[in-house]
Enzyme design. Structure first.
Site, PDB file in Angstrom:
ATOM      1  N   ARG A 255       0.855  -1.189   0.000  1.00 12.96           N
ATOM      2  CA  ARG A 255       0.000   0.000   0.000  1.00 12.96           C
ATOM      3  C   ARG A 255       0.891   1.240   0.000  1.00 12.96           C
ATOM      4  NH1 ARG A 255      -2.590   0.945   5.358  1.00 12.96           N
ATOM      5  NH2 ARG A 255      -1.109   2.661   5.417  1.00 12.96           N
ATOM      6  N   HIS A 259      -3.781   4.602   4.329  1.00 14.97           N
ATOM      7  CA  HIS A 259      -4.923   3.664   4.335  1.00 14.97           C
ATOM      8  C   HIS A 259      -6.129   4.319   3.653  1.00 14.97           C
ATOM      9  CE1 HIS A 259      -7.965   0.858   5.603  1.00 14.97           C
ATOM     10  NE2 HIS A 259      -8.614   1.827   6.206  1.00 14.97           N
ATOM     11  N   TYR A 268       3.400   5.877  11.385  1.00 12.35           N
ATOM     12  CA  TYR A 268       3.661   4.523  11.887  1.00 12.35           C
ATOM     13  C   TYR A 268       4.484   3.660  10.930  1.00 12.35           C
ATOM     14  CZ  TYR A 268      -0.507   3.715   8.989  1.00 12.35           C
ATOM     15  OH  TYR A 268      -1.406   3.679   7.951  1.00 12.35           O
TER      16      TYR A 268
END
Ligand SMILES: [Mg+2]
Length: 364
Positions: A255, A259, A268
């Site tokens: 990815r 998100h 993160y």
């Protein structure tokens, strides 16, 4: 634990070189360039959708950046009579199936018309599913109907890696195996379930092996290699269509984006990991291969980008000109028959919406 019983298919290396000899169908450079074109169109549309969210013109959007190969391959192989039961990161497959770009923008803009597909070939496809993994069970229902009616159709359902940890997903695998349903499960393993990395998401070496526990075939594919995804999806659809039971394909990708537009992955995710993933992304990989075969060059690339940007801009104009939907449309597709208690609330809402439209209602 070993994963040596789960095959993983790759034809192109990250540099776009041959990892092994190509399947016969891949000699068709017209097909490969069509797949390439669609990946580029998907990426440019995706960039525009993120920009539209940033400027407040659509709501939260789930970018498909880096995962174009998976969706384009699936969408190009499904027949119009098959049914797609997608999850929220499926812009690529929707576009390939024939969903219009302006419909996708309407959907993410909170407009119900975005799930009412104009293209007849996709009219039976399901809307994007935002709840995690519930679509896998809906797909089993669709596949059950195909089987009961004796139809040679396939239900194709997609999900992310995170969804494979949900009970709904495992229940779907179980029933698909027990009833030998005509269904292909495609996992887009993009390594992150929002902020949870794959390595702590699940203790099994592969997600594909979850199919083994349900009694059917599962395999891994390099999801950044569209030749591999296309090849294995073709086999899976054929096998399933012939009544040989379900198949689970775990496509390994990354990815590259957040998100969703409501997320900030830099909080993160290590920058060097993302930098490495950019070295393996699907568009550059196929582009390098096509260039090495003498069928792609900078001139073709620039012409393609210009063409795709024009198509995206046309879609944005269509989205802008769609007008507002009625307030009550938010309830239109919730129930076929409204329960009495909710019907009363709906009537209250409709009456209030009409009074507001007439400028008569100023209370709080
Ligand atoms: Mg994921």
């Amino acid at each position: 634990m070993s994963n040596n019983k789960i095959a993983c298919t790759r034809y192109l290396t990250p540099e776009g070189q041959l990892n092994t000899s190509l399947p016969a169908w891949a000699d068709d450079f017209n097909l490969l360039t069509r797949l390439y074109r669609q990946m580029v169109l998907t990426r440019l549309f995706d960039q525009k959708a993120v920009a539209l969210q940033r400027t407040g013109r659509i709501g939260t959007y789930a970018p498909t950046l880096g995962q174009e190969a998976i969706g384009v391959a699936i969408g190009s192989l499904m027949r119009s009579e098959d049914v797609l039961i997608p999850y929220y990161r499926d812009t690529a497959v929707q576009l390939m199936r024939g969903v219009r770009m302006e419909e996708i923008l309407l959907y993410w803009g909170g407009d119900e018309r975005g799930s009412d597909y104009a293209e007849p070939a996709v009219a039976q496809d399901f809307p994007l599913c935002v709840p995690i993994a519930t679509q896998a069970l809906h797909a089993c229902g669709v596949a059950s109907a195909f089987k009961i009616r004796g139809e040679h159709r396939v239900a194709v359902t997609t999900c992310g890696d995170g969804a494979t940890s949900k009970g709904d997903f495992l229940e779907a695998l179980n029933v698909a195996g027990a009833w030998q349903l005509p269904i292909v499960f495609v996992i887009n393993n993009n390594q992150w379930a929002i902020s949870v990395p794959r390595r702590i998401q699940c203790g099994a070496p592969t997600l594909a092996q979850k199919a083994v526990g349900a009694g059917f075939h599962g395999e891994q594919i390099d999801g950044n290699d569209i030749i591999a995804v296309y090849d294995r999806m073709q086999v899976a659809l054929e096998r399933t269509r012939q009544g040989k039971g379900p198949v689970l394909l775990e496509c390994l990708s990354y990815r590259l984006g957040d998100h969703t537009t409501a997320d900030d992955a830099t909080r993160y995710r290590p920058a060097d990991e993302v930098k490495q993933a950019w070295q393996e992304e699907p568009i550059k990989r196929l582009q390098a291969f096509l260039a090495s075969q003498g069928v792609w060059d900078e001139g073709r690339e620039q012409a393609l980008i210009s063409e795709c940007q024009g198509l995206v801009q046309q879609a944005v104009s269509a989205f802008d000109n769609a007008g507002s939907q009625s307030p009550e449309s938010v309830m239109d597709h919730v129930y076929a028959q409204w329960p009495a208690a909710l019907a009363e609330q709906r009537e209250w809402f409709l009456e209030r919406a009409q009074r507001r439209a007439g400028g008569e209602d100023h209370d709080q």
